[in-house]
Design a protein around this motif. Structure first.
Motif, PDB file in Angstrom:
ATOM      1  N   PHE A   1       0.900  -1.200  -0.089  1.00  0.00           N
ATOM      2  CA  PHE A   1      -0.081  -0.087   0.030  1.00  0.00           C
ATOM      3  C   PHE A   1       0.859   1.362   0.026  1.00  0.00           C
ATOM      4  O   PHE A   1       0.974   2.009   0.751  1.00  0.00           O
ATOM      5  CB  PHE A   1      -1.129  -0.081   1.123  1.00  0.00           C
ATOM      6  CG  PHE A   1      -1.801   1.031   1.136  1.00  0.00           C
ATOM      7  CD1 PHE A   1      -2.911   1.372   0.219  1.00  0.00           C
ATOM      8  CD2 PHE A   1      -1.947   1.997   2.327  1.00  0.00           C
ATOM      9  CE1 PHE A   1      -3.602   2.367  -0.001  1.00  0.00           C
ATOM     10  CE2 PHE A   1      -2.957   2.919   2.117  1.00  0.00           C
ATOM     11  CZ  PHE A   1      -3.849   3.220   0.971  1.00  0.00           C
ATOM     12  N   GLY A   2       1.405   1.437  -1.036  1.00  0.00           N
ATOM     13  CA  GLY A   2       2.367   2.618  -1.373  1.00  0.00           C
ATOM     14  C   GLY A   2       3.524   2.679  -0.351  1.00  0.00           C
ATOM     15  O   GLY A   2       4.113   1.774  -0.063  1.00  0.00           O
ATOM     16  N   THR A   3       3.740   4.022  -0.222  1.00  0.00           N
ATOM     17  CA  THR A   3       5.241   4.130   0.493  1.00  0.00           C
ATOM     18  C   THR A   3       4.882   4.377   2.008  1.00  0.00           C
ATOM     19  O   THR A   3       3.872   4.335   2.656  1.00  0.00           O
ATOM     20  CB  THR A   3       5.980   5.602  -0.129  1.00  0.00           C
ATOM     21  OG1 THR A   3       4.923   6.769   0.542  1.00  0.00           O
ATOM     22  CG2 THR A   3       5.925   5.644  -1.420  1.00  0.00           C
ATOM     23  N   SER A   4       5.983   4.623   2.899  1.00  0.00           N
ATOM     24  CA  SER A   4       5.868   4.535   4.366  1.00  0.00           C
ATOM     25  C   SER A   4       5.140   5.834   4.804  1.00  0.00           C
ATOM     26  O   SER A   4       4.392   5.801   5.862  1.00  0.00           O
ATOM     27  CB  SER A   4       7.241   4.648   5.125  1.00  0.00           C
ATOM     28  OG  SER A   4       8.016   5.749   4.453  1.00  0.00           O
ATOM     29  N   ASP A   5       4.716   6.869   4.028  1.00  0.00           N
ATOM     30  CA  ASP A   5       3.995   8.020   4.031  1.00  0.00           C
ATOM     31  C   ASP A   5       2.579   7.670   4.387  1.00  0.00           C
ATOM     32  O   ASP A   5       1.754   7.973   5.226  1.00  0.00           O
ATOM     33  CB  ASP A   5       3.723   9.116   2.971  1.00  0.00           C
ATOM     34  CG  ASP A   5       5.175   9.656   2.595  1.00  0.00           C
ATOM     35  OD1 ASP A   5       6.170   9.664   3.573  1.00  0.00           O
ATOM     36  OD2 ASP A   5       5.563  10.078   1.531  1.00  0.00           O
ATOM     37  N   GLU A   6       2.076   6.455   3.780  1.00  0.00           N
ATOM     38  CA  GLU A   6       0.736   6.089   4.034  1.00  0.00           C
ATOM     39  C   GLU A   6       0.520   5.378   5.524  1.00  0.00           C
ATOM     40  O   GLU A   6      -0.424   5.503   6.077  1.00  0.00           O
ATOM     41  CB  GLU A   6       0.442   4.715   2.923  1.00  0.00           C
ATOM     42  CG  GLU A   6       0.267   5.121   1.549  1.00  0.00           C
ATOM     43  CD  GLU A   6      -0.811   6.230   1.435  1.00  0.00           C
ATOM     44  OE1 GLU A   6      -1.930   6.188   2.036  1.00  0.00           O
ATOM     45  OE2 GLU A   6      -0.642   7.015   0.255  1.00  0.00           O
ATOM     46  N   TYR A   7       1.622   4.881   5.998  1.00  0.00           N
ATOM     47  CA  TYR A   7       1.676   4.415   7.261  1.00  0.00           C
ATOM     48  C   TYR A   7       1.419   5.490   8.239  1.00  0.00           C
ATOM     49  O   TYR A   7       0.753   5.482   9.122  1.00  0.00           O
ATOM     50  CB  TYR A   7       3.109   3.614   7.653  1.00  0.00           C
ATOM     51  CG  TYR A   7       3.206   3.383   9.354  1.00  0.00           C
ATOM     52  CD1 TYR A   7       2.451   2.472   9.701  1.00  0.00           C
ATOM     53  CD2 TYR A   7       3.978   4.247  10.024  1.00  0.00           C
ATOM     54  CE1 TYR A   7       2.690   2.181  11.073  1.00  0.00           C
ATOM     55  CE2 TYR A   7       4.183   4.100  11.227  1.00  0.00           C
ATOM     56  CZ  TYR A   7       3.440   2.886  11.961  1.00  0.00           C
ATOM     57  OH  TYR A   7       3.571   2.809  13.234  1.00  0.00           O
ATOM     58  N   HIS A   8       1.949   6.622   8.018  1.00  0.00           N
ATOM     59  CA  HIS A   8       2.116   7.775   8.879  1.00  0.00           C
ATOM     60  C   HIS A   8       0.391   8.148   8.920  1.00  0.00           C
ATOM     61  O   HIS A   8       0.164   9.066   9.973  1.00  0.00           O
ATOM     62  CB  HIS A   8       3.271   8.718   8.727  1.00  0.00           C
ATOM     63  CG  HIS A   8       4.574   8.386   8.739  1.00  0.00           C
ATOM     64  ND1 HIS A   8       4.862   7.897  10.252  1.00  0.00           N
ATOM     65  CD2 HIS A   8       5.586   7.775   8.009  1.00  0.00           C
ATOM     66  CE1 HIS A   8       5.938   7.629  10.354  1.00  0.00           C
ATOM     67  NE2 HIS A   8       6.611   7.428   8.994  1.00  0.00           N
ATOM     68  N   LYS A   9      -0.157   8.094   7.691  1.00  0.00           N
ATOM     69  CA  LYS A   9      -1.667   8.659   7.905  1.00  0.00           C
ATOM     70  C   LYS A   9      -2.290   7.842   8.401  1.00  0.00           C
ATOM     71  O   LYS A   9      -3.722   8.581   8.943  1.00  0.00           O
ATOM     72  CB  LYS A   9      -1.977   8.540   6.153  1.00  0.00           C
ATOM     73  CG  LYS A   9      -1.284   9.679   5.369  1.00  0.00           C
ATOM     74  CD  LYS A   9      -1.948   9.220   4.005  1.00  0.00           C
ATOM     75  CE  LYS A   9      -1.310   9.966   2.961  1.00  0.00           C
ATOM     76  NZ  LYS A   9      -1.798   9.665   1.415  1.00  0.00           N
TER      77      LYS A   9
END
Length: 103
Positions: free
Chosen positions: A53-61
């Motif tokens: 599911f995308g980059t680690s930016d998605e985790y932070h969301k």
């Protein structure tokens, strides 16, 4: 082919860094509750299926939200001409559980 579905995300894991070879990586994996196949009468209940599911930016969301998390997901079935797979394009969290609101 794109479609939407309600899913339960059991967990999410971000990963970002650099391998010893110097190659960078940046990804998020989500773990979705998935019914076990009972077509032969030998499976019952649920397991989790892992999706990129995308980059680690998605985790932070999503990391601040309580899990499991009910979401409306946009999914897409894609193929390389030989095999097909389902990938998650987007997530929209639904109502946060009442227990989390009251906490």
């Amino acid at each position: 082919m794109k479609f939407t579905s309600r899913i339960t995300v059991q967990g999410i894991k971000g990963s970002k860094g650099q391998l010893e070879s110097g190659q960078s990586y940046d990804s998020t994996k989500i773990y979705v509750q998935t019914a076990l196949d009972d077509s032969k009468g030998m499976g019952k209940g649920f397991a989790t299926a892992e999706y990129n599911f995308g980059t680690s930016d998605e985790y932070h969301k999503y990391k601040h939200l309580p899990f499991p998390l009910d979401c409306e997901a946009e999914l897409e079935i894609v193929t390389n001409g030989k095999t097909q797979k389902t990938q998650i394009v987007s997530l929209r969290p639904l109502e946060v559980t009442k227990q989390a609101k009251g906490a």
